[in-house]
Design an enzyme around this catalytic site. Structure first.
Site, mmCIF file in Angstrom:
data_model
loop_
_atom_site.group_PDB
_atom_site.id
_atom_site.type_symbol
_atom_site.label_atom_id
_atom_site.label_comp_id
_atom_site.label_asym_id
_atom_site.label_seq_id
_atom_site.Cartn_x
_atom_site.Cartn_y
_atom_site.Cartn_z
ATOM 1 N N ASP A 183 7.249 -5.375 -2.815
ATOM 2 C CA ASP A 183 8.467 -4.713 -3.072
ATOM 3 C C ASP A 183 8.096 -3.164 -3.070
ATOM 4 O OD1 ASP A 183 11.154 -5.046 -3.819
ATOM 5 O OD2 ASP A 183 10.434 -3.942 -5.653
ATOM 6 N N GLU A 227 7.834 -4.175 2.522
ATOM 7 C CA GLU A 227 9.185 -3.832 2.245
ATOM 8 C C GLU A 227 9.010 -2.326 2.368
ATOM 9 O OE1 GLU A 227 13.169 -3.726 -0.168
ATOM 10 O OE2 GLU A 227 11.158 -3.380 -1.186
#
Length: 539
Positions: free
Chosen positions: A202, A263
């Site tokens: 993330d 990401e």
């Protein structure tokens, strides 16, 4: 010597948002028991791996992306035994398991942050996070803004401020601190020891901040959009790459099949390629493809640049149409005059669901025909749309609260899935327990059971397309060759014998010479491809 197949280069990965996939315990919230009960469905669908958004212990301020304990499962989902059983069961179904890792920040309920609050300014406990004195009485250390709205700093009673690029309950870690780095390599090993096959990172473009924490400047950028600058003080810092080199070495201790997915929200493909160099991460999400407008030139430009820049560093491209952070693509494609990627930016133009569904079917065949890996988001195989009329009192996304109730946020793409039945909860929860977010009544026609035996359903198209992709020698990893075609169409060859044709225009297109139609998003008429449709052709 044969090179071993690297499974991630052309894998189809199915994203699970655990709260909304399937409820196995009857409390209206999805959980690990529910996921275990549906693994057979996923295998039948034809995917290779699952990616689970955070399952860690969390106050759930941001859907689990505020982690209080990286080595524990939140009781909402189950326990550590349930996670280990899920990993084992998935492997029995020939499904790999990728879990989310949240390294940019923790929860404010994490033990470390509690220790930091109890410690004095300048202490080792505070050095794990980004604590700073203000510039003047009542003024934060700099002008940074939170992605969720408002300032990125919160002041404590002792006068110091702490950084949170997201919600105040998500304090940013200090990645210049060796203790932080050691902690996360230990977390990686904890889960690798339990059999996970990889990690989705993330905010991979975050973590490291520029020395001195300089101002962004008076012209605040939109923090939802990737910044097109190389000197950004808190996104895409060059020192982040050494962290990923260290993590790659950790993964290699467990063999060649354990992977990382980034990401990384960056402005250009060449910046993204830096994250997937041979000694760093394995793959990265391709947000440019997700963001494409419904135009042939837009898709071709993104496809070409992605294959060129990622191929230059030996990495596969990845393709994605939806995820848990953006407006579902049936709704996006049903707004012909807009391009926005998510609820934060989407004008409230009413969506044409029939048009969006037609385009989503065509986009699937385009995406699955491209070289590289594919990420699916739960429910897209059912043709689910964004739920844009959720009652305001049920909205939970921090964006809703941080924006002063002006931006609804991401809850509309996180509504629990419909599995069967004529009324809510459509098989999501046992015993008819209502789910944590309400489902539209018309989803009875989009449930798994309702679509399973329909040859023209979205679910059938996904199953047929994924089965064909798995077994057709021309599809998966490799190259493509563009062929001439009319304006607002796409035509390319996958060697040795497959054409992909996509009509993004407004008139019928007479298809090139071919032997047979392998698969089409809609029935062909007189060998003509109608607007907003696609087909795979054998040559």
């Amino acid at each position: 010597m044969d090179v071993p197949h690297q499974w991630w280069r052309d894998a189809v990965v199915y994203q699970i948002y655990p709260r909304s996939f399937s409820d196995g315990t009857g409390d209206g919230v999805g959980d690990l028991a529910g996921i275990r009960s549906r693994l057979g469905y996923l295998r039948t669908l034809g995917v290779d791996a699952v990616w689970l958004t955070p399952w860690y212990r969390s106050p759930m301020v941001d859907g689990g992306y505020d982690v209080a304990d990286y080595r524990a499962i939140d009781p909402l989902f189950g326990g550590l035994d349930d996670a280990e059983a899920l990993i084992a069961d998935a492997h029995e179904h020939d499904l790999r398991v990728i879990i989310d890792l949240v390294p940019n920040h923790t929860s404010d309920q994490h033990a470390w942050f509690g220790e930091a609050l109890a410690a004095a300014p300048g202490s080792p406990e505070r050095d794990r996070y980004m604590f700073r004195p203000g510039r003047a009485a009542g003024e934060p250390p700099n002008d940074w803004r939170s992605v969720f709205g408002g300032p990125a700093w919160t002041q404590l009673p002792d006068g110091e401020w702490y950084l949170h690029l997201f919600a105040p309950q998500q304090p940013d870690l200090n990645w210049q601190n060796p203790e932080v780095r050691t902690e996360f390599t230990d977390i990686l090993r904890f889960w690798l020891d339990r059999g996970v096959d990889g990690f989705r990172i993330d905010v991979a473009h975050g973590l490291v901040k520029a020395d001195g924490l300089p101002d962004l400047g008076t012209d605040h950028e939109d923090l939802i959009e990737p910044p097109d600058r190389t000197d950004h003080p808190h996104w895409d810092h060059p020192d982040v790459h050494e962290i990923y080199r260290e993590w790659r070495r950790v993964a290699q201790e467990y063999g060649p099949d354990r992977i990382f997915v980034a990401e990384a929200w960056v402005a250009r493909p060449d910046r993204l390629a830096r994250y997937v160099r041979p000694d760093e991460l394995h793959t990265a999400f391709n947000f440019d493809f997700l963001r494409c407008s419904w135009q042939a030139s837009s898709f071709r430009a993104v496809i070409d640049s992605s294959l060129r820049t990622l191929g230059a560093v030996g990495a596969p491209a990845t393709w994605v149409l939806s995820n848990h952070d953006v407006t579902r693509h049936v709704t996006r494609y049903g707004r012909p005059h807009t391009r926005g990627t998510g609820p934060q930016h989407e004008p409230r133009e009413p969506a044409d669901r029939a048009l969006g569904t037609r385009r989503a079917r065509a986009a699937l065949l385009l995406m699955l025909a491209l070289p590289g890996g594919v990420y699916l988001y739960q429910g897209e195989e059912l043709g689910l749309e964004e739920v844009e009329d959720l009652p305001a009192e049920l909205l939970q996304d921090p964006t809703w609260h941080r924006s002063g109730h002006t931006v609804r946020g991401r809850d509309g793409c996180r509504v629990p899935l419909p599995w069967e039945g004529a009324a809510s909860p459509f098989g999501f929860s046992p015993g008819g327990v209502e789910p944590w977010l309400p489902q539209p009544a018309h989803w009875r026609d989009l449930s798994v059971a309702a679509q399973t035996d329909k040859p023209d359903s979205m679910l059938t198209l996904y199953r047929d397309a994924l089965k064909t992709r798995r077994h057709h020698k021309a599809l998966g990893d490799g190259d493509l060759t563009w062929l001439d075609s009319p304006p607002e169409t796409l035509l390319f060859r996958r060697e040795p014998d497959l054409l992909c044709a996509v009509n993004l225009g407004s008139t019928d297109w007479t298809l090139p010479v071919h032997n047979r139609v392998v698969l089409a998003s809609e029935p062909l008429r007189d060998q003509k491809l109608a607007p907003d449709t696609a087909a795979w052709l054998a040559t």
